[in-house]
Write an enzyme that holds these catalytic residues in place. Structure first.
Site, PDB file in Angstrom:
ATOM      1  N   HIS A  86       1.369   0.923   5.511  1.00 12.63           N
ATOM      2  CA  HIS A  86       0.063   1.552   5.360  1.00 12.63           C
ATOM      3  C   HIS A  86      -1.073   0.543   5.549  1.00 12.63           C
ATOM      4  CE1 HIS A  86      -0.815  -0.299   1.444  1.00 12.63           C
ATOM      5  NE2 HIS A  86       0.439  -0.065   1.121  1.00 12.63           N
TER       6      HIS A  86
ATOM      7  N   THR B   8      -0.247  -3.160  -7.276  1.00 16.44           N
ATOM      8  CA  THR B   8      -0.405  -1.721  -7.062  1.00 16.44           C
ATOM      9  C   THR B   8       0.860  -0.937  -7.389  1.00 16.44           C
ATOM     10  OG1 THR B   8      -1.975  -2.241  -5.301  1.00 16.44           O
ATOM     11  CG2 THR B   8      -1.197   0.019  -5.442  1.00 16.44           C
TER      12      THR B   8
ATOM     13  N   ARG C 120      -1.717   6.379   0.110  1.00 21.27           N
ATOM     14  CA  ARG C 120      -2.079   5.367   1.091  1.00 21.27           C
ATOM     15  C   ARG C 120      -1.127   5.385   2.289  1.00 21.27           C
ATOM     16  NH1 ARG C 120      -0.114   2.973  -3.583  1.00 21.27           N
ATOM     17  NH2 ARG C 120       1.396   1.263  -3.452  1.00 21.27           N
TER      18      ARG C 120
ATOM     19  N   GLU D  31       6.480   2.320  -2.810  1.00 17.98           N
ATOM     20  CA  GLU D  31       6.403   0.875  -2.968  1.00 17.98           C
ATOM     21  C   GLU D  31       7.298   0.410  -4.120  1.00 17.98           C
ATOM     22  OE1 GLU D  31       6.317  -2.028  -2.105  1.00 17.98           O
ATOM     23  OE2 GLU D  31       4.222  -2.562  -1.756  1.00 17.98           O
TER      24      GLU D  31
ATOM     25  N   HIS E  26       5.568   1.117   2.719  1.00 19.20           N
ATOM     26  CA  HIS E  26       4.878   0.065   1.985  1.00 19.20           C
ATOM     27  C   HIS E  26       5.483  -1.310   2.269  1.00 19.20           C
ATOM     28  CE1 HIS E  26       2.942   3.270  -0.401  1.00 19.20           C
ATOM     29  NE2 HIS E  26       4.080   3.885  -0.146  1.00 19.20           N
TER      30      HIS E  26
END
Length: 253
Positions: free
Chosen positions: A10, A22, A61, A88, A183
């Site tokens: 992303h 994140t 995302r 992720e 991710h």
């Protein structure tokens, strides 16, 4: 012959920009991230790629990167499958924390171990933490026992690999061209598997945001060739920028 595989990390997210851990927190793309996603779509269009199916995560995302890339490709009609196994890596109790502040508290060496070692996860997030995946409505139909409270890259690979075998690989073997938009760490895990990268080597691999990586595979899905689309020097510089930021600011994952 099997279809071709494209992996796409992303574009830049808001917490990438703010230098925060994140993980599974569902933050949006920045303006730069949206521009990176559209640029990825243009690179794919220049390559003449037409997708049969897209696999992405449950995090916006990655989903928005996929939307924007497909829009540039003029292929918004392509089937899309979202799955939590492509999320992720879960950063446990570090999620949401400023990376520099975390290093100041725990020491850069310890935070580097949590971030970049292959099999040492960060401190686990408490099950009753509001940010734990078991408290997120989008995962309500899953057995809470499969939802992580922290992960190393090794654990991320254990999560991603069954989905590769069960969902993605069969479509490739059927001759379809597949896009996986995900991710930095879920893709690093997949790259480790596809390219047979050793445990102590994958820790130094960095995947740039918004640059598609094209894989050509044989009938058994062994890698014949892989390359980043567009200017090779630009892709190398983007990956180096991720590595350099990791050295100076503990990374931007």
């Amino acid at each position: 012959m099997p279809g071709k595989l494209v992996l796409l990390r992303h574009g830049q997210s808001q917490w990438n920009l703010e230098n925060r851990f994140t993980g599974w927190v569902d933050v949006d793309l920045t303006d730069q991230g949206r521009a990176e996603a559209r640029a990825a779509g243009r690179l794919l269009a220049e390559e003449g790629i037409r997708f049969d199916i897209v696999f992405t995560s449950m995090l916006q995302r990655a989903i928005k990167t996929m939307w924007l890339a497909l829009e540039e490709l003029e292929q918004p009609w392509v089937d899309v499958v979202r799955h939590w196994r492509l999320n992720e890596r879960h950063y446990g109790g570090l999620q949401g924390l400023d990376k520099a502040e975390t290093a100041a508290k725990h020491g850069e060496e310890q935070v580097h171990i949590w971030r970049r070692s292959y099999d040492i996860p960060p401190p686990e997030m408490a099950a009753d933490d509001p940010g734990h995946p078991r408290n997120d409505v989008r995962y309500r139909h899953l057995d809470a026992r499969v939802l992580p409270g922290t992960e190393s890259l090794a654990l991320t690979l254990e999560r991603v690999l069954p989905y590769w075998h069960d969902a993605i690989a069969p479509r490739l073997k059927a001759g379809e061209t597949v896009l996986v938009t995900a991710h930095g760490n879920s893709l690093r895990a997949l790259v480790k598997y596809l390219d047979g990268i050793a445990d102590d080597v994958i820790t130094g691999v960095n995947i740039p945001t918004g640059i598609p990586q094209l894989y050509t595979l044989d009938g058994e899905l062994n890698v014949i060739e892989s390359r980043y689309l567009g200017d090779a020097d630009a892709a190398e510089a983007a990956a180096k920028a991720v590595a350099d930021q990791a050295k100076s600011k503990l990374g931007n994952l």
